[in-house]
Design a protein around this motif. Structure first.
Motif, PDB file in Angstrom:
ATOM      1  N   ARG A   1       9.869   3.996   7.382  1.00 55.83           N
ATOM      2  CA  ARG A   1       9.157   4.498   8.550  1.00 55.83           C
ATOM      3  C   ARG A   1       7.646   4.429   8.315  1.00 55.83           C
ATOM      4  NH1 ARG A   1      10.105  10.407   9.302  1.00 55.83           N
ATOM      5  NH2 ARG A   1       8.981  10.279   7.355  1.00 55.83           N
TER       6      ARG A   1
ATOM      7  N   ARG B   1       4.355   9.486  10.359  1.00 53.13           N
ATOM      8  CA  ARG B   1       4.334  10.090   9.034  1.00 53.13           C
ATOM      9  C   ARG B   1       3.995  11.577   9.099  1.00 53.13           C
ATOM     10  NH1 ARG B   1       1.468   7.321   3.904  1.00 53.13           N
ATOM     11  NH2 ARG B   1       2.457   8.625   2.358  1.00 53.13           N
ATOM     12  N   THR B   2       4.755  12.378   8.346  1.00 51.44           N
ATOM     13  CA  THR B   2       4.450  13.819   8.297  1.00 51.44           C
ATOM     14  C   THR B   2       4.047  14.214   6.902  1.00 51.44           C
ATOM     15  OG1 THR B   2       6.801  14.218   8.027  1.00 51.44           O
ATOM     16  CG2 THR B   2       5.841  14.614  10.192  1.00 51.44           C
TER      17      THR B   2
ATOM     18  N   ASN C   1      17.658   8.593   2.231  1.00 53.59           N
ATOM     19  CA  ASN C   1      16.640   9.371   2.948  1.00 53.59           C
ATOM     20  C   ASN C   1      15.238   8.919   2.566  1.00 53.59           C
ATOM     21  OD1 ASN C   1      18.428  10.868   4.414  1.00 53.59           O
ATOM     22  ND2 ASN C   1      18.411  12.614   3.024  1.00 53.59           N
ATOM     23  N   LEU C   2      15.024   8.719   1.257  1.00 49.16           N
ATOM     24  CA  LEU C   2      13.703   8.270   0.804  1.00 49.16           C
ATOM     25  C   LEU C   2      13.384   6.889   1.351  1.00 49.16           C
ATOM     26  CD1 LEU C   2      13.542   9.382  -2.919  1.00 49.16           C
ATOM     27  CD2 LEU C   2      12.329  10.342  -0.973  1.00 49.16           C
TER      28      LEU C   2
ATOM     29  N   TYR D   1      22.582  10.562   6.359  1.00 52.39           N
ATOM     30  CA  TYR D   1      23.358  11.557   7.098  1.00 52.39           C
ATOM     31  C   TYR D   1      24.789  11.072   7.304  1.00 52.39           C
ATOM     32  CZ  TYR D   1      24.753  14.707  10.839  1.00 52.39           C
ATOM     33  OH  TYR D   1      25.419  15.624  11.585  1.00 52.39           O
TER      34      TYR D   1
ATOM     35  N   GLU E   1       1.079   4.000  -2.870  1.00 54.21           N
ATOM     36  CA  GLU E   1       0.709   5.369  -2.500  1.00 54.21           C
ATOM     37  C   GLU E   1       1.862   6.329  -2.796  1.00 54.21           C
ATOM     38  OE1 GLU E   1      -2.320   7.549  -0.091  1.00 54.21           O
ATOM     39  OE2 GLU E   1      -2.221   6.064  -1.660  1.00 54.21           O
TER      40      GLU E   1
ATOM     41  N   TYR F   1       0.836  -1.199   0.000  1.00 53.05           N
ATOM     42  CA  TYR F   1       0.000   0.000   0.000  1.00 53.05           C
ATOM     43  C   TYR F   1       0.872   1.252   0.000  1.00 53.05           C
ATOM     44  CZ  TYR F   1      -2.853   3.687   1.970  1.00 53.05           C
ATOM     45  OH  TYR F   1      -3.471   4.884   2.204  1.00 53.05           O
TER      46      TYR F   1
ATOM     47  N   VAL G   1      22.623   9.844  -0.999  1.00 51.69           N
ATOM     48  CA  VAL G   1      22.006  10.366   0.222  1.00 51.69           C
ATOM     49  C   VAL G   1      20.491  10.461   0.040  1.00 51.69           C
ATOM     50  CG1 VAL G   1      21.933  12.299   1.821  1.00 51.69           C
ATOM     51  CG2 VAL G   1      24.083  11.669   0.747  1.00 51.69           C
ATOM     52  N   PHE G   2      20.085  10.957  -1.131  1.00 53.60           N
ATOM     53  CA  PHE G   2      18.676  11.101  -1.459  1.00 53.60           C
ATOM     54  C   PHE G   2      17.983   9.742  -1.366  1.00 53.60           C
ATOM     55  CE2 PHE G   2      15.370  12.083  -4.812  1.00 53.60           C
ATOM     56  CZ  PHE G   2      14.702  12.989  -4.037  1.00 53.60           C
TER      57      PHE G   2
ATOM     58  N   ASP H   1      12.393   7.184   4.929  1.00 59.98           N
ATOM     59  CA  ASP H   1      11.012   7.662   5.065  1.00 59.98           C
ATOM     60  C   ASP H   1      10.023   6.560   4.721  1.00 59.98           C
ATOM     61  OD1 ASP H   1      11.952  10.063   5.833  1.00 59.98           O
ATOM     62  OD2 ASP H   1      11.521  11.112   3.950  1.00 59.98           O
TER      63      ASP H   1
ATOM     64  N   LEU I   1      26.735  11.563   4.128  1.00 61.16           N
ATOM     65  CA  LEU I   1      26.997  12.988   3.953  1.00 61.16           C
ATOM     66  C   LEU I   1      28.129  13.438   4.865  1.00 61.16           C
ATOM     67  CD1 LEU I   1      25.563  14.892   2.108  1.00 61.16           C
ATOM     68  CD2 LEU I   1      24.030  15.525   3.956  1.00 61.16           C
TER      69      LEU I   1
END
Lengths: 281, 337, 322
Positions: free
Chosen positions: A272, A280-281, A265-266, A209, A14, A10, A261-262, A269, A212
């Protein structure tokens, strides 16, 4: 497990960007494992005739001031960059999760000492502290790993402590204790495994991070020594040619670093959202 | 408010103590010979022995620690090997350059991130929301030294609208009279518009690189906290009372939403002070970051240690300021302390 | 001559679009509130009471859509108004107070200031006069030491105090209609009575119509002229309070009454209502949404709901009423 998989599907449907990140991740993994095998040139081989050549079919990313093939160097560097980041994340996790869980579970003095340690680290601007640590420990790759682990330590402590604190009095922990398990066994066998999912999220979130940070340290000349191929140091090399217009020397390693790094990070997210949708934000 | 200030000062004391202990440990408790570090790479055995006695490294650790504290109390961070100057003096001289760069970057970041986050939350699901999402994910992924270089290439080499990425001021312009140490302010105070323009154009690229890097956490937090506040009970009350949309969004929602954003500023400062080192290296910006990097490359340890300590103290002071700002906005903190 | 009601809701339907489908929260709801009258909207949680109020006020969440109906108020349809015009009316002509007064007030703004904001917005006072007018309102809701309390923040006040502040905000501009959404939930019993008396008294003084949303039939009977019973987005019965208590006609109302502790009922005679609300996301919702729980179900119940008038201002939506 099935609901988790369904939820994962899902989240992916999404948020197709997570799928893209996963594709990128696979590419980076291939580069890290097979980089030296698939690189078209020897990344350390200089070529006095072909110095600072812009991208061509033969050298898709161009050549640097010593005539080395930048594409091969970028490819081979993946292993070093990702290993540094991965090792530091693992180290930070081991140190942080163990002391954080102990702090949250036992409370009292353990909690105070661990908390003070984490607070002291957080009192520094993190990259600056990492600089100081590498400078003091000596200019070696392993010290970049240690420094990056230390500055990530408080994040793990904080998450692990909070989670362990909540679970300290949970039913299954109480049950394990009552069935005659020692505190250490309860902690390692019952509390720690239960906070693993949230720690996994934390690890993937800090991975970007860590990459980086390590690249930043080598950019200012710490850790990785030339002629080793590493993205940060390659960008530093290329910095000398920006003002004269030889953009490709810095550009390709820089873009690769950015994508790595991108991608992490994705992925962080995405992971998570799958494991802990409330965040989630 | 005074009570809040005092209680926050009290919490800063253990942090400062920790920072002092750590910087001490970084030099004395490590494998290898600290005297050799401080004496530098090319030092002879005699020179190293001299340094050892001079720094008191032949004494016991507790004695050394006391000596370190006494030196700190006298504002003595040792001397730089390469320049022979006291580290404190060099740091003080170079601080305004770094502070000017960092503050301009901060204002840029806040000035872009907060309106972007607020708009993204108010117009959820529209293009500005998507823009915000892209900026926040991409922003944290950009290595600040790489964005700096890229911008130097595009705006200096290709478009030739930015000056050469070397230092605070073009060589043909003279620095303004030193009043605050900030070229932008000093040049305006002395009415020197040419210098102002010169300083601004030199500052633009490094400041923008740093701002791009640090605006992501701010925008993300602004959007998230604004969204949750807009869904809160008291905003519903405000709407049910027919207050003007402007009042609802700014006076009611935003002032509450800004609280977590203020907390995030702590992380942003950590980012900025670190990014500062990298950006100063890229743009040859004569601040304390470049000073530390140059010292690192020549194994000149005293400046590095002084730099780490100075940055940590600065960071603690900034966090204190953030706490006070929070107290100003939130009466619950102000009145409960 | 028939008096024009303060509010006439007709044929109101509301849907919520969620990730798991469209929820038909309100289905052709209609009721009226006369001027100066106090009407209770009663039903269990999820029956659509609050959504009805939010729809009338025009403060539905973004996910909520009004799909049919009108809400006539002072000669115009509230549901057809632009957000801008509606914002002018809210707080001035129609006001609302909420449950959980402590979270319903802005935590970092002085309460006097919050009252003043509403006064200034709707022309109840000029900026310089507003603080004094706000203190007058605090006096009106009988807050002791109003000058000092005006300077307080919500976290410094008790829940009951905060609810009085809410009332002061809602009544600051003397609205023609007040909607009170469970205003006493979370307050202790003595405070409940004080708050209810205060709303009733201030309403009577100004001839204001009041809609009182509650799940507590006892409270509704004590303070309201009429009761409208809601179930799963339908209005199943509406009647004068006394008539409903004496002679409830809808099976659900009857069960609700039997489940309400009163002076006469003993604890042993209290009943619970079997089953729960139907899943409002279903495409094949029965015409009568109570039919799944009803003991008086007949074949006729599959037809569209009837609206039977069974007495003086007493309507029931049931094919087989008691």
């Amino acid at each position: 497990m099935m609901p988790l998989l369904r939820h994962a599907r899902y989240v992916l449907s999404e948020n197709p960007v997570t799928g893209l990140a996963f594709g990128l991740f696979t590419l980076f993994l291939i580069a890290a494992i097979f980089g030296p095998l698939i690189a078209p040139y020897n990344p350390l081989q200089s070529d006095a005739v072909n110095t600072l050549k812009p991208p061509t079919w033969a050298h898709p990313f161009g050549t640097d001031q010593l005539g080395r093939d930048i594409f091969s160097r970028v490819l081979v560097a993946a292993r070093l960059d990702l290993s540094i980041a991965f090792a530091s994340v693992i180290l930070a996790f081991l140190l942080g999760a163990l002391s954080g869980v102990a702090a949250g579970y036992f409370g009292g003095w353990t909690d105070r000492i661990v908390g003070r340690l984490a607070d002291t680290i957080m009192a520094f601007p993190l990259f600056v502290l990492a600089m100081g640590i590498v400078a003091a420990l000596g200019n070696k790759v392993i010290n970049i790993v240690i420094a990056t682990a230390i500055i990530n330590f408080p994040l793990y402590v904080r998450v692990a402590r909070a989670e362990a604190n909540v679970r300290r009095d949970a039913g299954f922990v109480e049950a394990a204790r009552l069935s005659g398990n020692g505190e250490a066994r309860v902690l390692l066998g019952h509390v720690l495994p239960n906070i693993m999912p949230i720690m996994m999220v934390q690890m993937s979130l800090t991975m970007g991070y860590a990459i980086l940070n390590a690249a930043g340290l080598s950019f200012i000349g710490l850790g990785v020594r030339p002629p080793d191929a590493e993205w940060g140091i390659m960008v530093a090399d290329g910095a000398n040619f920006i003002q004269s217009g030889e953009w490709w020397v810095a550009f390709f390693p820089g873009v690769t670093l950015m994508l790595a790094v991108f991608c992490f990070n994705l992925l962080g997210d995405g992971l998570r959202d799958i494991i802990d949708p409330r965040q989630r934000t | 408010m005074l009570k809040l200030l005092l209680s926050r000062l009290a919490t800063a004391i253990p942090s400062i103590a920790g920072v002092i202990v750590v910087t001490f440990m970084l030099t004395r408790l490590l494998p290898g010979d600290p005297a050799a570090y401080f004496a530098g790479l090319a030092a002879s055995p005699q020179a190293i022995a001299e340094v050892r006695t001079k720094l008191g490294l032949d004494k016991s650790l507790p004695e050394q620690f006391v000596g370190y504290i006494v030196d700190l109390a006298h504002g003595n961070l040792g001397n730089s090997l390469s320049t022979g100057q006291p580290v404190v003096a060099e740091i003080v001289n170079r601080l305004p350059a770094s502070a000017e760069l960092t503050l301009v970057a901060l204002f840029l970041a806040v000035g872009i991130a907060i309106p972007l986050g607020v708009l993204a939350a108010v117009k959820q699901g529209t293009w500005i929301d998507h823009l915000c999402r892209i900026v926040t994910t991409a922003g944290v992924s950009l290595p600040v030294f790489f964005t700096g270089l890229l911008m130097a290439y595009v705006f200096y080499y290709l478009l030739q609208i930015a000056p050469a990425p070397t230092g605070r001021l073009d060589a043909f312009l003279s620095a303004p009279t030193d009043i605050t140490g900030f070229y932008l302010i000093d040049s305006i105070l002395t009415g020197n518009l040419e210098t102002f323009r010169g300083a601004l154009s030199q500052l633009a690229l490094p400041a923008i690189s740093m701002a791009i890097f640090s605006l992501a956490p701010l925008a993300r937090m602004t959007r998230g906290s604004m969204l949750s506040v807009l869904n809160s009970d008291f905003v519903r009350t405000a709407r049910a009372s027919g207050l003007a949309p402007r009042t609802v969004v700014f006076t009611y929602a935003f002032r509450n939403a800004v609280l977590p954003v203020i907390t995030t500023l702590g992380m942003v400062f950590s980012f900025l002070l670190g990014a500062n080192v990298l950006v100063e290296t890229v743009f040859a910006w004569p601040g304390i970051g470049l000073y530390a990097v140059n010292a690192l490359l020549t194994s000149d340890y005293a400046p590095v240690q002084g730099f780490v300590l100075a940055m940590a103290v600065l960071y603690i002071a900034l966090n204190l300021l953030i706490d006070l700002l929070y107290g100003l906005v939130d009466p619950r903190v102000r009145l409960d302390s | 001559m028939v008096a024009i009601p303060a509010l006439a809701v007709e044929d109101l339907s509301v849907e919520f679009r969620t990730r798991s489908g469209v929820v038909k929260v309100l289905d052709h709801v209609g009721f009226t509130v006369e001027k100066g009258e106090t009407v209770a909207l009663v039903g269990e949680s999820g029956s659509g009471k609050s959504v009805t109020a939010f729809a009338v006020m025009g403060i539905l969440d973004a996910a909520g859509k009004v799909t049919s109906g009108r809400a006539m108020f002072g000669g115009s349809d509230l549901l057809a108004q632009s957000e801008r015009d509606l914002a002018e009316l809210r707080g001035r002509e129609l006001s609302m107070i909420f449950q959980n007064p402590r979270t319903a007030l802005n935590p970092i703004r002085r309460v006097g200031q919050q009252i003043a904001d509403v006064l200034v917005r709707h022309g109840g006072a000029t900026r310089p006069d507003a603080p004094r007018e706000a203190i007058k309102m605090l006096k009106k809701v009988r807050i002791p030491d109003p000058e000092r309390r005006a300077e307080a923040y919500p976290f410094e006040l008790s829940g009951g105090m905060c609810q009085r502040i809410m009332i002061a905000i809602a009544l600051a501009c003397r609205p023609a209609l007040l909607i009170a959404d469970e205003p006493t939930t979370g307050l202790d019993v003595t405070t409940q009575a004080v708050i209810m008396d205060l709303i009733g008294e201030l309403g009577r003084d100004s001839g204001m119509a009041t809609i009182f949303i509650t799940h507590d039939l006892g409270l509704a009977a004590e303070y309201c002229d009429r009761i409208v019973v809601m179930h799963a987005g339908h209005i199943v019965e509406s009647a004068p309070s006394r008539a409903l208590f004496a002679n409830a006609r809808h099976p659900y109302s009857a069960k609700l009454l039997a489940a309400t502790p009163g002076e006469t009922a003993s604890l042993a005679s209290l009943v619970s209502i079997p089953g729960g609300l139907p899943d409002l996301r279903r495409a094949d919702l029965p015409a009568c949404r109570y039919s799944g729980r009803c003991e008086r179900l007949t074949d006729a119940c599959a037809q569209p709901l009837p609206h039977k008038t069974v007495g003086e201002r007493h309507d029931v939506a049931c094919w087989n009423p008691l």
